[in-house]
Write an enzyme that holds these catalytic residues in place. Structure first.
Site, PDB file in Angstrom:
ATOM      1  N   ARG A 172       0.850  -1.187   0.000  1.00 44.19           N
ATOM      2  CA  ARG A 172       0.000   0.000   0.000  1.00 44.19           C
ATOM      3  C   ARG A 172       0.890   1.243   0.000  1.00 44.19           C
ATOM      4  O   ARG A 172       2.027   1.206   0.472  1.00 44.19           O
ATOM      5  CB  ARG A 172      -0.905   0.018   1.224  1.00 44.19           C
ATOM      6  CG  ARG A 172      -1.820  -1.208   1.354  1.00 44.19           C
ATOM      7  CD  ARG A 172      -2.607  -1.149   2.645  1.00 44.19           C
ATOM      8  NE  ARG A 172      -3.528  -2.288   2.777  1.00 44.19           N
ATOM      9  CZ  ARG A 172      -3.229  -3.429   3.395  1.00 44.19           C
ATOM     10  NH1 ARG A 172      -2.011  -3.583   3.939  1.00 44.19           N
ATOM     11  NH2 ARG A 172      -4.096  -4.406   3.465  1.00 44.19           N
ATOM     12  N   TYR A 302      -9.055 -11.304  -6.732  1.00 45.67           N
ATOM     13  CA  TYR A 302      -8.121 -11.368  -7.857  1.00 45.67           C
ATOM     14  C   TYR A 302      -8.278 -12.643  -8.679  1.00 45.67           C
ATOM     15  O   TYR A 302      -7.842 -12.696  -9.823  1.00 45.67           O
ATOM     16  CB  TYR A 302      -6.688 -11.220  -7.348  1.00 45.67           C
ATOM     17  CG  TYR A 302      -6.467  -9.875  -6.718  1.00 45.67           C
ATOM     18  CD1 TYR A 302      -6.326  -8.732  -7.502  1.00 45.67           C
ATOM     19  CD2 TYR A 302      -6.461  -9.728  -5.339  1.00 45.67           C
ATOM     20  CE1 TYR A 302      -6.164  -7.480  -6.928  1.00 45.67           C
ATOM     21  CE2 TYR A 302      -6.299  -8.482  -4.750  1.00 45.67           C
ATOM     22  CZ  TYR A 302      -6.158  -7.365  -5.556  1.00 45.67           C
ATOM     23  OH  TYR A 302      -6.015  -6.125  -4.981  1.00 45.67           O
TER      24      TYR A 302
END
Length: 328
Positions: A172, A302
């Protein structure tokens, strides 16, 4: 420099009335702070409760005990019709998080006997949407983005190192901004991410290529920027820690400059890292650790975009998928 987080109690602005929504919310925020919730998490909760308190006050409802289930239904309806500054409606996830946080707050207030009733009990929340990432880059598109920084410029060399770290690790932007010079073990090829989301540390692998770019940055750029040296790996032109918002901006700038027909920020590299690894055969459990997801269902997103194998099967088995059947 990284902007300081706003103090949660300043956001919620408790009143002199200890029974007001704001005062009770401030008490809850302080309770969570004692339980070691992160400053970012406390700020987020304070903002969500501030939105509700403001809405209630505008309708003459100041005290928490005055709030009914019907009020919460009206709040949900109001948010449904609410428009943002650009004229677009509030997203489903935004509406869900705002009302869900209010329900959590009232559940706490009832459990700890600050209220005799919980108005949020059994309230039906908005159905959330399971949205796929808006943009995922191919390996070739990543290389086009990486080629955008002018590495003869010191700040662009710093940008290239940041982009490489994001792509290699799936971190992140806040985690990248929080790296220290000793966070990357170049011999072992790993990164120690300290106090990631939820105050959790984790160790993830990093590519040799990313390490080489970090070395170049540390050798040629960082010494010319850092004043004084607090150990932050990526520093601003003023010498202090680089802000996570700046990292998002530079990602957005170079992705746009690459003209790959996709837009996005730092999270694009996170999505891309996970998707390409899955398509390359990585076990989803490893991806879960890489991304720092507490629950596997966050990572399973994903699997719905990593369709390389499905595409191969489709091409090999569907009668209309091969070009020779499409001729004529």
């Amino acid at each position: 420099m990284t902007p300081a987080l706003e103090h949660p109690l300043r956001i919620i602005a408790p009143t002199k009335d200890a029974a007001s929504i704001r005062s009770l919310a401030a008490r809850w925020i302080e309770t969570l702070a004692v339980r070691n919730y992160t400053p970012a998490s406390l700020e987020h909760r304070a903002h969500l409760l501030h939105y509700f308190a403001t809405w209630a006050e505008e309708r003459g409802i100041a005290r928490a005990a005055e709030v009914t289930k019907q009020h919460l239904k009206l709040y949900q309806r109001w948010m449904y019709h609410r428009k943002k500054a650009d004229g677009q409606p509030l997203g489903t996830s935004t509406r869900y998080s705002r009302i869900a946080m209010v329900c959590v707050f009232f559940r706490w207030a009832k459990r700890h006997e600050h209220l005799s009733e919980n108005p949020g009990a059994d309230l039906e929340l908005p159905k959330t949407e399971k949205r796929l990432p808006k943009a995922i880059l191919t390996a070739d598109e990543v290389e086009k983005v990486m080629a955008q920084p002018d590495i003869s410029d010191p700040l662009d060399l710093r940008a290239r190192a940041i982009l490489e770290v994001l792509y290699a690790t799936g971190m992140r932007r806040r985690e990248v901004a929080g790296l220290h010079v000793d966070s990357i073990d170049q011999e072992r090829g790993v990164v120690m991410i300290r106090q990631g989301k939820g105050r959790k540390d984790r160790v993830v692998p990093i590519s040799e290529r990313a390490i080489r770019w970090v070395r170049r940055y540390e050798e040629f750029v960082r010494p010319t920027l850092v004043v004084p040296d607090d150990g932050s790996l990526f520093v601003s032109s003023r010498g202090g820690p680089l802000g996570h918002a700046y990292i998002g901006d530079l990602c957005r700038r170079f992705i746009g400059a690459a003209n790959v027909g996709k837009l996005g920020s730092a999270h694009v590299f996170r999505h891309t890292c996970a998707t390409l690894m899955l398509e390359g055969g990585a076990d989803i459990r490893y991806i879960q650790h890489m991304l720092g997801h507490e629950h596997l269902n966050s990572t399973e997103l994903y699997t719905r975009v990593a369709i390389g194998k499905l595409k191969e099967v489709h091409t090999a088995t569907h009668p209309g998928a091969r070009s020779d059947h499409a001729q004529g």
